[in-house]
Design a protein around this motif. Structure first.
Motif, mmCIF file in Angstrom:
data_model
loop_
_atom_site.group_PDB
_atom_site.id
_atom_site.type_symbol
_atom_site.label_atom_id
_atom_site.label_comp_id
_atom_site.label_asym_id
_atom_site.label_seq_id
_atom_site.Cartn_x
_atom_site.Cartn_y
_atom_site.Cartn_z
ATOM 1 N N GLN A 144 0.839 -1.193 0.000
ATOM 2 C CA GLN A 144 0.000 0.000 0.000
ATOM 3 C C GLN A 144 0.877 1.247 0.000
ATOM 4 O OE1 GLN A 144 -1.912 0.868 3.942
ATOM 5 N NE2 GLN A 144 -1.253 -1.216 4.395
ATOM 6 N N ALA A 145 0.243 2.397 -0.235
ATOM 7 C CA ALA A 145 0.991 3.638 -0.442
ATOM 8 C C ALA A 145 1.848 4.034 0.748
ATOM 9 C CB ALA A 145 0.017 4.767 -0.785
ATOM 10 N N SER A 146 1.400 3.721 1.972
ATOM 11 C CA SER A 146 2.184 4.092 3.146
ATOM 12 C C SER A 146 3.448 3.240 3.287
ATOM 13 C CB SER A 146 1.324 3.966 4.409
ATOM 14 O OG SER A 146 0.823 2.647 4.551
ATOM 15 N N TRP A 147 3.530 2.112 2.562
ATOM 16 C CA TRP A 147 4.712 1.261 2.584
ATOM 17 C C TRP A 147 5.544 1.434 1.315
ATOM 18 C CZ3 TRP A 147 5.676 -3.095 6.139
ATOM 19 C CH2 TRP A 147 4.811 -3.088 7.245
ATOM 20 N N VAL A 148 4.870 1.464 0.163
ATOM 21 C CA VAL A 148 5.543 1.652 -1.128
ATOM 22 C C VAL A 148 4.892 2.861 -1.793
ATOM 23 C CG1 VAL A 148 6.161 0.616 -3.339
ATOM 24 C CG2 VAL A 148 5.909 -0.839 -1.317
ATOM 25 N N PRO A 149 5.498 4.035 -1.670
ATOM 26 C CA PRO A 149 4.847 5.276 -2.123
ATOM 27 C C PRO A 149 4.509 5.301 -3.619
ATOM 28 C CG PRO A 149 6.689 5.774 -0.671
ATOM 29 C CD PRO A 149 6.772 4.309 -0.980
ATOM 30 N N LYS A 150 5.375 4.748 -4.470
ATOM 31 C CA LYS A 150 5.146 4.820 -5.909
ATOM 32 C C LYS A 150 4.201 3.704 -6.349
ATOM 33 C CE LYS A 150 9.229 7.281 -7.560
ATOM 34 N NZ LYS A 150 10.296 7.306 -8.575
ATOM 35 N N THR A 151 3.082 4.099 -6.956
ATOM 36 C CA THR A 151 2.064 3.141 -7.388
ATOM 37 C C THR A 151 2.612 2.168 -8.419
ATOM 38 O OG1 THR A 151 0.337 4.800 -7.009
ATOM 39 C CG2 THR A 151 -0.248 2.901 -8.355
ATOM 40 N N SER A 152 3.455 2.659 -9.326
ATOM 41 C CA SER A 152 4.000 1.783 -10.372
ATOM 42 C C SER A 152 4.873 0.696 -9.776
ATOM 43 C CB SER A 152 4.793 2.610 -11.381
ATOM 44 O OG SER A 152 5.858 3.318 -10.735
ATOM 45 N N TYR A 153 5.671 1.046 -8.762
ATOM 46 C CA TYR A 153 6.503 0.054 -8.094
ATOM 47 C C TYR A 153 5.639 -0.976 -7.390
ATOM 48 C CZ TYR A 153 10.650 3.018 -8.807
ATOM 49 O OH TYR A 153 11.671 3.749 -9.363
ATOM 50 N N ALA A 154 4.610 -0.495 -6.696
ATOM 51 C CA ALA A 154 3.733 -1.395 -5.957
ATOM 52 C C ALA A 154 3.032 -2.368 -6.902
ATOM 53 C CB ALA A 154 2.708 -0.591 -5.163
ATOM 54 N N ALA A 155 2.521 -1.857 -8.024
ATOM 55 C CA ALA A 155 1.830 -2.721 -8.984
ATOM 56 C C ALA A 155 2.785 -3.751 -9.585
ATOM 57 C CB ALA A 155 1.203 -1.870 -10.080
ATOM 58 N N GLY A 156 4.002 -3.309 -9.905
ATOM 59 C CA GLY A 156 4.986 -4.239 -10.458
ATOM 60 C C GLY A 156 5.389 -5.312 -9.474
ATOM 61 N N LEU A 157 5.620 -4.914 -8.227
ATOM 62 C CA LEU A 157 5.971 -5.887 -7.195
ATOM 63 C C LEU A 157 4.837 -6.874 -6.952
ATOM 64 C CD1 LEU A 157 7.787 -3.576 -4.615
ATOM 65 C CD2 LEU A 157 8.821 -5.448 -5.923
#
Length: 236
Positions: A144-157
């Motif tokens: 989530q954003a509070s752990w991984v700020p960049k949405t693109s990184y979060a979606a890729g991970l």
């Protein structure tokens, strides 16, 4: 807690972020059952994996739907961050429960199977769907954003974790030892026991389910512990 859950449900539905993950999951299930008849447990194994991916997407969408400032207000209204986090988990659990129930009963009531499913297989299917739904949600907690700020990184991970988890059996054939099944989210073992449930003992099936449940509890437990000590104001 009930008031918090009702608020979160209203807030999420008003944001309309639910449409993508829920519609995507339902459409994928409908496409799978567009050809009939279907083998019972193989179909349930496939839809359980669909729910695993859909729930991870749903979790990420739900956890990111509040503005950081509004999230702080919600935490204050909930009287503690732990209580707020528990409320979000229970709300997500309700979504997963409903989706799992609908996905399991849909092919039975619409005659999509090549034979009667039976109560035993439907019970196993519901348990498997619910566990994989919770597993997908548990994975999304850490992206989530509070752990991984960049949405693109979060979606890729998230996509990477989902693909690796589903293909864990092939990876275990390459990497010796129990490390793959112990470290990766156990989506593949649950999928396997659902596919072969007719030929496996009940204890073997329960063992895979318990493995998934323990993994989910550990992920959620660490998330609650760690998130209660994080300063969300840094993400404002």
């Amino acid at each position: 807690m009930r008031a918090l859950i009702v608020y979160l449900l209203r807030s999420y539905t008003v944001s309309q972020r639910y449409f993508g993950p829920i519609a995507g999951t339902i459409i994928a299930v409908l496409i799978l059952y567009s050809y009939t008849p279907n083998p019972v447990m193989n179909s349930y194994a496939a839809t359980a994996i669909i729910l695993f991916a859909g729930s991870a997407w749903l979790g990420l969408s739900f956890l990111n739907h509040e503005h950081p400032v509004q999230r702080q207000v919600s935490i204050v209204q909930a009287r503690s961050k732990m209580r707020y986090n528990l409320g979000t988990l229970l709300t997500l659990g309700l979504f997963i429960l409903l989706l799992a129930l609908l996905i399991v009963i849909f092919p039975v009531f619409t005659g999509k199977f090549d034979e009667p499913a039976g109560l035993y297989r439907m019970t196993l299917a519901f348990a498997g769907h619910f566990l994989l739904g919770l597993l997908g949600t548990a994975v999304s907690l850490y992206l989530q954003a509070s752990w991984v700020p960049k949405t693109s990184y979060a979606a890729g991970l998230l996509l990477t974790v989902l693909i690796i988890s589903i293909g864990a059996n092939k990876m275990s054939a390459i990497i010796p030892g129990p490390y793959v099944h112990l470290l990766l989210p156990p989506a593949a073992p649950v999928m396997d026991v659902l596919m072969n449930a007719d030929n496996l003992s009940l204890m073997r099936v329960i063992g895979a389910f318990v493995h998934a449940l323990v993994y989910i509890v550990l992920l959620i437990g660490f998330y609650l512990y760690r998130s209660s000590r994080m300063d969300d104001r840094k993400s404002l």
